[in-house]
Motif scaffolding. Sequence first.
Motif, PDB file in Angstrom:
ATOM      1  N   ARG A  44       0.829  -1.212   0.000  1.00 27.88           N
ATOM      2  CA  ARG A  44       0.000   0.000   0.000  1.00 27.88           C
ATOM      3  C   ARG A  44       0.863   1.262   0.000  1.00 27.88           C
ATOM      4  N   LYS A  45       1.902   1.258   0.819  1.00 28.61           N
ATOM      5  CA  LYS A  45       2.765   2.445   0.902  1.00 28.61           C
ATOM      6  C   LYS A  45       3.387   2.741  -0.451  1.00 28.61           C
ATOM      7  N   GLN A  46       3.953   1.700  -1.079  1.00 27.88           N
ATOM      8  CA  GLN A  46       4.548   1.896  -2.401  1.00 27.88           C
ATOM      9  C   GLN A  46       3.507   2.335  -3.407  1.00 27.88           C
ATOM     10  N   SER A  47       2.267   1.835  -3.229  1.00 24.14           N
ATOM     11  CA  SER A  47       1.184   2.197  -4.143  1.00 24.14           C
ATOM     12  C   SER A  47       0.855   3.686  -4.057  1.00 24.14           C
ATOM     13  N   PHE A  48       0.740   4.191  -2.826  1.00 27.31           N
ATOM     14  CA  PHE A  48       0.432   5.618  -2.647  1.00 27.31           C
ATOM     15  C   PHE A  48       1.577   6.496  -3.172  1.00 27.31           C
ATOM     16  N   LEU A  49       2.807   6.112  -2.862  1.00 28.43           N
ATOM     17  CA  LEU A  49       3.956   6.882  -3.334  1.00 28.43           C
ATOM     18  C   LEU A  49       4.042   6.838  -4.856  1.00 28.43           C
ATOM     19  N   SER A  50       3.810   5.640  -5.403  1.00 26.43           N
ATOM     20  CA  SER A  50       3.865   5.473  -6.857  1.00 26.43           C
ATOM     21  C   SER A  50       2.789   6.306  -7.539  1.00 26.43           C
ATOM     22  N   ALA A  51       1.575   6.278  -6.971  1.00 26.16           N
ATOM     23  CA  ALA A  51       0.463   7.035  -7.558  1.00 26.16           C
ATOM     24  C   ALA A  51       0.775   8.538  -7.567  1.00 26.16           C
ATOM     25  N   TRP A  52       1.317   9.021  -6.440  1.00 22.96           N
ATOM     26  CA  TRP A  52       1.656  10.445  -6.361  1.00 22.96           C
ATOM     27  C   TRP A  52       2.772  10.804  -7.342  1.00 22.96           C
ATOM     28  N   ASN A  53       3.807   9.978  -7.384  1.00 24.06           N
ATOM     29  CA  ASN A  53       4.926  10.238  -8.291  1.00 24.06           C
ATOM     30  C   ASN A  53       4.488  10.221  -9.749  1.00 24.06           C
ATOM     31  N   ARG A  54       3.669   9.252 -10.102  1.00 20.96           N
ATOM     32  CA  ARG A  54       3.221   9.134 -11.494  1.00 20.96           C
ATOM     33  C   ARG A  54       2.279  10.272 -11.876  1.00 20.96           C
ATOM     34  N   SER A  56       2.169  13.285 -10.510  1.00 18.04           N
ATOM     35  CA  SER A  56       2.969  14.517 -10.581  1.00 18.04           C
ATOM     36  C   SER A  56       3.778  14.562 -11.877  1.00 18.04           C
ATOM     37  N   ALA A  57       4.402  13.425 -12.209  1.00 15.87           N
ATOM     38  CA  ALA A  57       5.219  13.371 -13.425  1.00 15.87           C
ATOM     39  C   ALA A  57       4.377  13.593 -14.671  1.00 15.87           C
ATOM     40  N   CYS A  58       3.156  13.051 -14.676  1.00 19.41           N
ATOM     41  CA  CYS A  58       2.264  13.226 -15.834  1.00 19.41           C
ATOM     42  C   CYS A  58       1.849  14.686 -16.016  1.00 19.41           C
ATOM     43  N   THR A  90      12.472  15.078 -13.217  1.00 12.93           N
ATOM     44  CA  THR A  90      11.894  14.034 -12.351  1.00 12.93           C
ATOM     45  C   THR A  90      12.928  13.530 -11.345  1.00 12.93           C
ATOM     46  N   VAL A  91      14.184  13.472 -11.769  1.00 14.45           N
ATOM     47  CA  VAL A  91      15.254  13.045 -10.853  1.00 14.45           C
ATOM     48  C   VAL A  91      15.402  14.071  -9.736  1.00 14.45           C
ATOM     49  N   TYR A  92      15.391  15.332 -10.086  1.00 17.78           N
ATOM     50  CA  TYR A  92      15.535  16.409  -9.103  1.00 17.78           C
ATOM     51  C   TYR A  92      14.372  16.408  -8.106  1.00 17.78           C
ATOM     52  N   LEU A  93      13.159  16.146  -8.607  1.00 21.21           N
ATOM     53  CA  LEU A  93      11.971  16.130  -7.746  1.00 21.21           C
ATOM     54  C   LEU A  93      11.721  14.774  -7.092  1.00 21.21           C
ATOM     55  N   ASN A  94      12.611  13.801  -7.396  1.00 19.30           N
ATOM     56  CA  ASN A  94      12.512  12.450  -6.823  1.00 19.30           C
ATOM     57  C   ASN A  94      11.189  11.769  -7.187  1.00 19.30           C
ATOM     58  N   ILE A  95      10.803  11.900  -8.457  1.00 20.12           N
ATOM     59  CA  ILE A  95       9.576  11.247  -8.940  1.00 20.12           C
ATOM     60  C   ILE A  95       9.881  10.435 -10.204  1.00 20.12           C
ATOM     61  N   GLY A  98       7.611   8.023 -12.203  1.00 19.85           N
ATOM     62  CA  GLY A  98       6.597   8.497 -13.141  1.00 19.85           C
ATOM     63  C   GLY A  98       7.087   8.662 -14.571  1.00 19.85           C
ATOM     64  N   ILE A  99       8.360   8.354 -14.842  1.00 25.15           N
ATOM     65  CA  ILE A  99       8.902   8.543 -16.195  1.00 25.15           C
ATOM     66  C   ILE A  99       8.165   7.686 -17.218  1.00 25.15           C
ATOM     67  N   ALA A 100       8.009   6.386 -16.906  1.00 19.80           N
ATOM     68  CA  ALA A 100       7.353   5.469 -17.848  1.00 19.80           C
ATOM     69  C   ALA A 100       5.896   5.865 -18.055  1.00 19.80           C
ATOM     70  N   THR A 101       5.203   6.209 -16.970  1.00 18.44           N
ATOM     71  CA  THR A 101       3.793   6.594 -17.059  1.00 18.44           C
ATOM     72  C   THR A 101       3.615   7.869 -17.876  1.00 18.44           C
ATOM     73  N   SER A 102       4.430   8.865 -17.585  1.00 15.72           N
ATOM     74  CA  SER A 102       4.303  10.141 -18.286  1.00 15.72           C
ATOM     75  C   SER A 102       4.714  10.034 -19.749  1.00 15.72           C
ATOM     76  N   SER A 103       5.564   9.047 -20.060  1.00 11.59           N
ATOM     77  CA  SER A 103       5.959   8.847 -21.458  1.00 11.59           C
ATOM     78  C   SER A 103       4.751   8.489 -22.326  1.00 11.59           C
TER      79      SER A 103
END
Length: 328
Positions: A44-54, A56-58, A90-95, A98-103
Motif C-alpha cells: 500500500r505504501k509503495q502504491s500511494f507513493l507510486s500514484a503520487w509520483n506518477r 505529478s510526473a504526468c 523528475t530526478v531532481y523532484l525524486n519522482i 513516473g517517467i514510464a507513465t508520463s511517457s
Amino acid sequence: MKIGYRTIKTAIGTPLAISVAQLLGVTNFVSAGILTILCIQPSRKQSFLSAWNRFSACIIATIYSFIFFETIGYNPLVVGLMLAVFIPTTVYLNITQGIATSSVIILNLYSASYMSVSFLVDQFLLIIIGVGIGLLLNLYMPSLDKKLTEKQMLLEENFQVVLFEIAQYIRNKNIDWDGKEITKIQELLEEAHDLVERDQENHLLRNRHPFRDYFNMRERQFELLQRMLPLVTKLPKQYSISEKIANFFEGLSNAVHPGNTAILYLEELEELRKTFDDEDLPTSREEFETRANLFRLLHEIEQYLLLKKKFKTSDVSSKRSKIKKRLE
C-alpha cells in the motif's frame, strides 16, 4: 504455476481501466490500461507513493509537452530534446517512478499533433482513471501473517538443529554435520525481514510490527550462535564440565519456541558457572586456554538467553505466580 496477487490485480485492473475510459469517450482509451499496469505495486505504501509520483510526473510532462511541441513543433527531435529536460526534472523532484507513465502521455500528445483544451482534459482523465484504478486495487493487500508464522517455525526448527549439533559435537566430537542449517537460517532471516518490511508498508497507521522485534531478536541470537561454534570446537572431550554443557545445549535445543522460558536456563547456567568455579585451577597452558574458551562460551550463552528474556514477559514467571497464588 502459482498466480500472484499482482498478476490477478493487473488482469482485473487493465480491462477495467480501458472499459471506464472507453465508456467516458476518452481518446487513446487503451493508454488507461497501460497506466494501470504500471501502477500495480507490492504494498500500500509503495502504491500511494507510486500514484503520487506518477500523477505529478504526468502533470509536469503535459506542461513540458505543451511548451516544447507548441513552441518548437511536433518533431521526433523535439521529443528527444524535451525528454532531455524532463527526465532530469523528475530526478531532481525524486519522482522518477513516473517517467514510464508520463511517457505514455507525452507520446499521446505528440501523436495527436495538436493540443486543444478538450484533448488535454482527455489526457487528464486518462491519468485519473489509470492511476486511480491501480491505486484502488492496491488498497487490498493479503495478510502476510501466515507466511511470517511459517518463517518463524522454520527458523526455530533450524535453531533447534544447530543447538543439538553443538551438543553432539561437545559430547562425542561428532563432525558429520554439514552445517547447512547455518546457511538456511541466514536465508530465512533475510526473507523474513523482507516480508516484515512489506507487511509494515501495508499497514500505514501501525508504528510497530509484531514480528519485527522477534526476527531482530533471532538475528542477534544467530550472531551469538556463530560466535559459539569455534569455541565449542576447542573444548576437550575429557574435560569434566563438557558433558554438562552438552546436556545444557541439548535441553536448550528442545526449548526453542515462541514462548519465553529463558529464566530456567539462566538459572541452570548459573549452576554451571558455580561448577566451573569449583574446578581446580589450570596447571598447564592447554588447561588455561580451555578454561578461557569455556568462560567465553558461558558468557555467549548468557547473552543468547538474555536476548530472549528481554524480548517478552517470561512464561515461567507467570506460571510460578499462578502456582504461588494457589498455594496462598
